[in-house]
Design an enzyme around this catalytic site. Structure first.
Site, PDB file in Angstrom:
ATOM      1  N   GLY A   1      -2.721  80.656   4.049  1.00 24.21           N
ATOM      2  CA  GLY A   1      -2.798  80.206   2.668  1.00 24.21           C
ATOM      3  C   GLY A   1      -3.875  79.165   2.431  1.00 24.21           C
TER       4      GLY A   1
ATOM      5  CB  ILE B   1      -2.182  74.049   2.450  1.00 24.48           C
ATOM      6  CG1 ILE B   1      -2.149  73.517   1.024  1.00 24.48           C
ATOM      7  CG2 ILE B   1      -1.945  72.915   3.454  1.00 24.48           C
ATOM      8  CD1 ILE B   1      -0.794  73.009   0.584  1.00 24.48           C
ATOM      9  N   GLY B   2      -2.937  76.271   4.534  1.00 21.16           N
ATOM     10  CA  GLY B   2      -2.798  76.684   5.929  1.00 21.16           C
ATOM     11  C   GLY B   2      -4.102  76.902   6.664  1.00 21.16           C
TER      12      GLY B   2
ATOM     13  NE  ARG C   1       4.425  67.839  -5.854  1.00 20.05           N
ATOM     14  CZ  ARG C   1       3.522  67.133  -6.496  1.00 20.05           C
ATOM     15  NH1 ARG C   1       3.792  66.699  -7.707  1.00 20.05           N
ATOM     16  NH2 ARG C   1       2.358  66.851  -5.962  1.00 20.05           N
TER      17      ARG C   1
ATOM     18  CG  ASN D   1       7.253  77.325  -2.830  1.00 17.23           C
ATOM     19  OD1 ASN D   1       6.865  78.487  -2.793  1.00 17.23           O
ATOM     20  ND2 ASN D   1       6.456  76.329  -3.137  1.00 17.23           N
TER      21      ASN D   1
ATOM     22  CG  ASN E   1       4.978  70.356  -3.218  1.00 16.48           C
ATOM     23  OD1 ASN E   1       5.582  69.341  -2.914  1.00 16.48           O
ATOM     24  ND2 ASN E   1       3.659  70.401  -3.335  1.00 16.48           N
TER      25      ASN E   1
ATOM     26  CG  ASP F   1       2.278  61.244  -2.534  1.00 19.88           C
ATOM     27  OD1 ASP F   1       1.643  62.003  -3.288  1.00 19.88           O
ATOM     28  OD2 ASP F   1       3.457  61.468  -2.189  1.00 19.88           O
TER      29      ASP F   1
ATOM     30  CG  HIS G   1       5.149  64.851  -2.034  1.00 20.23           C
ATOM     31  ND1 HIS G   1       3.987  64.114  -1.964  1.00 20.23           N
ATOM     32  CD2 HIS G   1       4.770  66.149  -1.888  1.00 20.23           C
ATOM     33  CE1 HIS G   1       2.955  64.931  -1.772  1.00 20.23           C
ATOM     34  NE2 HIS G   1       3.407  66.173  -1.736  1.00 20.23           N
TER      35      HIS G   1
END
Length: 340
Positions: free
Chosen positions: A36, A38-39, A112, A119, A144, A175, A202
């Site tokens: 993905g 991010i992955g 989120r 998710n 998330n 963050d 978060h």
């Protein structure tokens, strides 16, 4: 990438909390959701980490290509790609650290919580497999909404009889990364020297940067500037989603933050002293069962959950304001995990 460029990248990462493998045990890391947004960059960064001896990349599709690509980087970690449910067991077997960026990204207008229904189910299934195939691994949750997915994971592990609160982390490092960057720019200080604790959760107002405890300290910022920095840190994800015009979310910065926190966990496992990062964990710092604060990492994961320190009136008000939303998110995750 030329060797000199790669060495420069590795040196930069070490300055930003990556460590040398000298005299330390190498580890197997599994990334679930490795194909993905991010992955993929997270896989690249973990391949550069000298503490990683084996990098296991898993996703529902496309992972063999990601693994082949990353495996060509001339760093020591051996890379394997795994795809679909029937290869998940092998991907997880023997993992010391599991990082979970799996799931769908945010889009414009989405909170989120809007991501929850998709998710939450993905996280529940992956954690069921973790409990079965690598129950002693440290688990770093990026998927998330983290405020809910960490409680989901905890409930899944409890049902399996494998839950260890010291080994489950919500990754809130992005963050902290944002707070450091924004503070350094506003205070005109070297960002490489900056630290800012970020507590709470978060998402949105549950993110509470403690700029009063920032180092190096400064008296140059007004109350209004601190308020604006707080709001920008809380809305950092939305800032990226809107800047990408619906075509992505915070993937690159999140991958970096995930790699930094993953490295901290590996250093802790290897007995490096005084490794402290902020993370969303089971906690008694407040009346809430999960809360993000500074955590000292060690050979078993969480060695100590640290307190909040002295807060300003503005921060005390922010703390009280976030509790209701965070409590609701935690309860939502627990309820989902316990659905038959």
């Amino acid at each position: 990438m030329r060797p000199s460029v790669m060495r420069s990248a590795a040196q930069l990462l070490r300055r930003r909390n990556y460590s040398s493998a000298s005299g330390q045990q190498a580890r197997k890391v599994a990334i679930l959701g490795a194909a993905g947004g991010i992955g993929q960059p997270l896989s690249l960064l973990m391949k550069l980490n000298p503490l990683v001896s084996s990098l296991s990349l898993y996703d529902i599709a496309a992972t063999p290509g990601v693994a082949a690509d990353v495996s060509h980087i001339n760093s020591p970690a051996l890379v394997k790609g795994f795809m679909a449910d029937d290869q998940l067991a092998e991907a997880l077997d023997g993992a010391d650290l599991v990082i979970i960026p799996a799931g769908v990204p945010r889009k414009p207008g989405m909170t989120r919580d809007d991501l929850f229904n998709i998710n939450a189910g993905i996280v529940k299934n992956l954690c069921t497999a973790i409990a079965k195939y690598c129950p002693n691994a440290l688990v770093n949750m990026i998927s998330n909404p983290v405020n809910s997915t960490v409680p989901i994971a905890a409930e899944v592990f409890k049902k399996a009889g494998t839950y260890d609160e010291k080994r489950l982390f919500g990754v809130t490092t992005l963050d902290v990364v944002r707070a450091r960057t924004f503070y350094a720019g506003k205070a005109n200080v070297d960002v490489n020297t900056v630290d800012v604790p970020v507590v709470g959760g978060h998402a949105g107002i549950t993110i509470l940067p403690l700029f009063s405890q920032a180092t190096p300290s400064t008296n140059a910022l007004s109350a209004e500037e601190i308020k604006a920095l707080t709001k920008r840190t809380q809305e950092g994800g939305t800032e990226v989603v809107e800047a990408k015009a619906g075509k992505g979310s915070a993937t690159l910065s999140m991958a970096y933050a995930g790699a930094v926190f993953g490295d901290a966990c590996l250093k802790g496992l290897n007995g490096v002293p005084d490794i402290v990062e902020c993370s969303y964990v089971q906690s008694t710092v407040t009346e809430l069962p999960f809360f993000a604060s500074k955590v000292r990492l060690g050979k078993n994961g969480v060695e100590e959950v640290l307190g909040l320190g002295q807060l300003t009136q503005f921060e005390k008000e922010g703390l009280e304001a976030l509790k209701g939303e965070l409590k609701s998110s935690i309860e939502k995750g627990v309820a989902f995990a316990n659905l038959v």
